[in-house]
Design an enzyme around this catalytic site. Sequence first.
Site, short mmCIF file in Angstrom:
data_model
loop_
_atom_site.label_atom_id
_atom_site.label_comp_id
_atom_site.label_asym_id
_atom_site.label_seq_id
_atom_site.Cartn_x
_atom_site.Cartn_y
_atom_site.Cartn_z
N ASP A 159 0.84 -1.21 0.00
CA ASP A 159 0.00 0.00 0.00
C ASP A 159 0.88 1.26 0.00
OD1 ASP A 159 -2.34 -1.74 0.50
OD2 ASP A 159 -1.36 -2.04 2.43
N HIS A 187 -4.44 -3.19 7.03
CA HIS A 187 -4.29 -3.52 5.61
C HIS A 187 -5.65 -4.01 5.10
CE1 HIS A 187 -2.97 -5.06 1.81
NE2 HIS A 187 -3.47 -6.25 2.12
#
Length: 328
Positions: A159, A187
Site C-alpha cells: 500500500d 491492511h
Amino acid sequence: MKEPLHVAISGAAGQIGYALAFRIAAGDMLGSEQPVALRLLEIPQVVQSLEGVHMELQDCAFPLLQEVVTTSDTEEAFNGCDIALLVGARPRGPGQERKDLLQANAAIFSAQGRALDAVASRQVKVLVVGNPANTNALIASSNAKRLNPQQFSAMTRLDHNRTKAQLAARLQCSVREVKRVTIWGNHSATQVPDVTQALIADRPAWPQLDHGWVEDTMIPLVQQRGAAVIKARGASSAASAASAIMDHVRDWVQGTAPGDWVSMAIPSDGSYGIETGLFCSYPVVCRDGRYNIVPDLAIEEPIRKRIKATVAELLEEREAVAALLKPS
Ligand code: NAX
C-alpha cells in the site's frame, strides 16, 4: 563467505510464494553477499508441487542459495529460522467478507505462532502477509510468549509503494524523489494513505497537490487497488506483493534510507492515541534491525478521523478472535 540466513516461507507454492522464493534466492532481499537457505512450507495436499519449485530453484544455479527444504511440517520449516514470511492463508471464497476470513485464519496463525516460539531462532523476524494480516500478526505474536512482539510485523508496504507511485505519477517525478508517505491502520479498505507529510525532491508535496484529488481520487484508488488488480488480471496482486516483501524485510534488516521512513504494521506502543498492542500500520524508521515509530507528526483532522475508523476495525477484528489471544 557468511553463514546462510534461514528464511521460511509459508504458502510457498502459492502465487506470491512462487514469485518470492526466486527473488530471495537471487539476493534481492538480503543483499548480494548474504547466502540463504530456504524452507518452503505448504499444506500436505499441495506440498508435492513444491518439488517443482525446488527443481526450478536448482535450475537457476543461484550462487547465494545454499539449501532448499520443502515440507508440510510447520516445526521443520521454522526450525532455527532467522526470517519467517507467513504468506500462506485460507483464501477468501466467493461472496465471503474479509471478516469471515478471520476465524478460518486465526487457527492457522495461532499454531504458527506456537511453532515459531518453540523452534525459531530467538532473534527471528516475522512478517505476516496472509490476510487479515494485522490481526493474524497479533494472533501469531500472542501465541509466541517467549518472543518479543516487536519481532513481529504485518505488511502494508505494498500500500505504501502504491501511494508513492500514485504521487510520483501525479507530480510527474521519479518515485525515487518521493519520501515520507505513510499508511496508517489496517491492511484493508479502511487503511489511511497519508501524503500530508510527503516530500518530493526534499520539498513538501502538500502545497503542490490538489487536496480534492488526494481525498476523492488517490486515497480511494490506493484503498481499492487490490480489487482493481483482481478485476484486470483475474488474479490478486502477486509480483508486486513479493516486491513489497523484499522492501519490507530489506529495510527492517538493513535500515531505512536517510531522511525517509516506511510503513509497517507493528504492535502499537500507544503512539498517536492508538490502543497499545494492536498491530497497526505506522510510519517507522529502521536501524540496527529494529523499527521505531516516527514521533510527533502533526496529523490533519481528516486523517485523524480516518485513523479512528481503521483502528475501530482493528479493535473489532481483535474482538472476533479474542478466544485465540493468549493473555500477556
Ligand atoms: P495463493 O492462494 O496463491 O497461495 C496461498 C498458499 O498458501 C496456497 O498454496 C495454500 O496451499 C497455502 N496455505 C494455506 N494454508 C496454509 C498453511 N496453514 N500453511 C502453509 N501454507 C498454507 O495466495 P497468494 O496470492 O499467494 O496470497 C497469499 C496471501 O497474501 C493471501 O492471504 C492474500 O490475501 C495475502 N495478500 C496480502 C497482501 C498484503 O499487502 N498484506 C497483498 C497481497 C495478498 O493479497
